[in-house]
Design an enzyme around this catalytic site. Structure first.
Site, PDB file in Angstrom:
ATOM      1  N   HIS A  71       9.400  28.882  27.807  1.00 18.77           N
ATOM      2  CA  HIS A  71       9.807  28.802  26.400  1.00 18.77           C
ATOM      3  C   HIS A  71       8.612  29.094  25.481  1.00 18.77           C
ATOM      4  CE1 HIS A  71      12.939  25.632  27.827  1.00 18.77           C
ATOM      5  NE2 HIS A  71      13.621  26.721  27.492  1.00 18.77           N
TER       6      HIS A  71
ATOM      7  N   LYS B 258      25.186  19.703  29.426  1.00 19.14           N
ATOM      8  CA  LYS B 258      24.038  19.280  30.244  1.00 19.14           C
ATOM      9  C   LYS B 258      23.726  17.805  30.011  1.00 19.14           C
ATOM     10  CE  LYS B 258      21.762  23.797  30.328  1.00 19.14           C
ATOM     11  NZ  LYS B 258      20.638  24.597  29.849  1.00 19.14           N
TER      12      LYS B 258
ATOM     13  N   ARG C  51      15.112  35.737  31.839  1.00 11.34           N
ATOM     14  CA  ARG C  51      14.319  35.731  33.079  1.00 11.34           C
ATOM     15  C   ARG C  51      14.948  36.607  34.161  1.00 11.34           C
ATOM     16  NH1 ARG C  51      14.893  29.402  33.378  1.00 11.34           N
ATOM     17  NH2 ARG C  51      16.910  30.226  32.767  1.00 11.34           N
TER      18      ARG C  51
ATOM     19  N   SER D   6      13.952  24.287  32.621  1.00 10.98           N
ATOM     20  CA  SER D   6      13.903  22.860  32.275  1.00 10.98           C
ATOM     21  C   SER D   6      14.577  22.023  33.348  1.00 10.98           C
ATOM     22  CB  SER D   6      14.595  22.620  30.929  1.00 10.98           C
ATOM     23  OG  SER D   6      13.925  23.296  29.900  1.00 10.98           O
TER      24      SER D   6
HETATM   25  O1  PNS Z   1      18.565  25.876  26.640  1.00  9.52           O
HETATM   26  P1  PNS Z   1      20.046  26.116  26.779  1.00  9.52           P
HETATM   27  O2  PNS Z   1      20.764  24.850  27.205  1.00  9.52           O
HETATM   28  O3  PNS Z   1      20.361  27.271  27.681  1.00  9.52           O
HETATM   29  O4  PNS Z   1      20.546  26.501  25.311  1.00  9.52           O
HETATM   30  C1  PNS Z   1      21.908  26.827  25.103  1.00  9.52           C
HETATM   31  C2  PNS Z   1      22.229  26.803  23.610  1.00  9.52           C
HETATM   32  C3  PNS Z   1      21.968  25.417  23.051  1.00  9.52           C
HETATM   33  C4  PNS Z   1      21.351  27.786  22.882  1.00  9.52           C
HETATM   34  C5  PNS Z   1      23.717  27.179  23.494  1.00  9.52           C
HETATM   35  O5  PNS Z   1      24.464  26.231  24.164  1.00  9.52           O
HETATM   36  C6  PNS Z   1      24.162  27.309  22.048  1.00  9.52           C
HETATM   37  O6  PNS Z   1      23.912  28.307  21.427  1.00  9.52           O
HETATM   38  N1  PNS Z   1      24.835  26.279  21.521  1.00  9.52           N
HETATM   39  C7  PNS Z   1      25.286  26.294  20.141  1.00  9.52           C
HETATM   40  C8  PNS Z   1      26.775  26.039  20.034  1.00  9.52           C
HETATM   41  C9  PNS Z   1      27.505  27.193  19.367  1.00  9.52           C
HETATM   42  O7  PNS Z   1      27.194  27.565  18.255  1.00  9.52           O
HETATM   43  N2  PNS Z   1      28.474  27.764  20.107  1.00  9.52           N
HETATM   44  C10 PNS Z   1      29.345  28.841  19.641  1.00  9.52           C
HETATM   45  C11 PNS Z   1      28.790  30.242  19.741  1.00  9.52           C
HETATM   46  S1  PNS Z   1      28.012  30.725  21.236  1.00  9.52           S
END
Ligand code: PNS
Length: 160
Positions: free
Chosen positions: A18, A42, A95, A132
């Site tokens: 990150h 999660k 990745r 993570s």
């Molecule tokens: O680190 P992660 O868990 O892979 O991050 C995922 C994250 C938090 C970026 C993703 O779950 C997200 O964008 N959540 C926001 C919720 C949202 O707006 N959803 C609708 C459109 S995708």
């Protein structure tokens, strides 16, 4: 017009992968918001405020430019945060092909919802195996997470 981008994620905890993306993205924008987003899919290790604090320490220790803002977002769509702060770009670290498959539908939906574009960035391949969830597992089983996370996170987790 100020170019503002958002790096969203669970950051539970922030990893060297990150941090690498944040360091690469910061010089490309006027403002870079690193946003801790609650991911209901999660099970969390760290409270959101703790994750924010560890990101702030990692960014400071890493000497990343002063244009980085660390925040959290737990109510509503991520693109609502983007609209609130005037950001037109989301940045995701990629990745592998697995990440591309996971991120692509979200990128399309976020563009549909609010015209927010997603930029995929390739981190240093040295961090390609780091996640993570792997860090959480090593920490839970009493292993040393130092090779995978910024110093502030290693200090915190190894002491917990
Ligand atoms: O680190 P992660 O868990 O892979 O991050 C995922 C994250 C938090 C970026 C993703 O779950 C997200 O964008 N959540 C926001 C919720 C949202 O707006 N959803 C609708 C459109 S995708």
């Amino acid at each position: 017009m100020r170019r503002i981008a958002v790096v969203p994620g669970s950051f539970d905890p922030i990893t060297l992968g990150h941090l690498d993306v944040i360091e690469r993205a910061a010089p490309l924008y006027d403002e870079l918001h690193v946003v801790v987003v609650h991911n209901p899919d999660k099970e969390a290790l760290l409270p959101i405020a703790q994750r924010v604090s560890l990101i702030e320490s990692a960014v400071k220790d890493g000497g990343v430019g002063g244009n980085v803002v660390v925040a959290s977002w737990s109510v509503g769509l991520l693109v609502d945060y983007c609209t609130d702060v005037g950001a037109s770009v989301l940045i995701k670290g990629i990745r592998s092909q697995v990440d591309v498959a996971y991120e692509t539908p979200m990128a399309i939906v976020n563009r549909d919802l609010a015209g927010v574009e997603t930029v995929f960035m390739l981190p240093n391949p040295a961090h390609a195996h780091v996640s993570s969830s792997l860090v959480r597992q090593v920490a839970a089983l009493g292993g040393d997470v130092t090779p995978y996370v910024p110093q502030a996170v290693a200090g915190f987790l190894n002491a917990s």
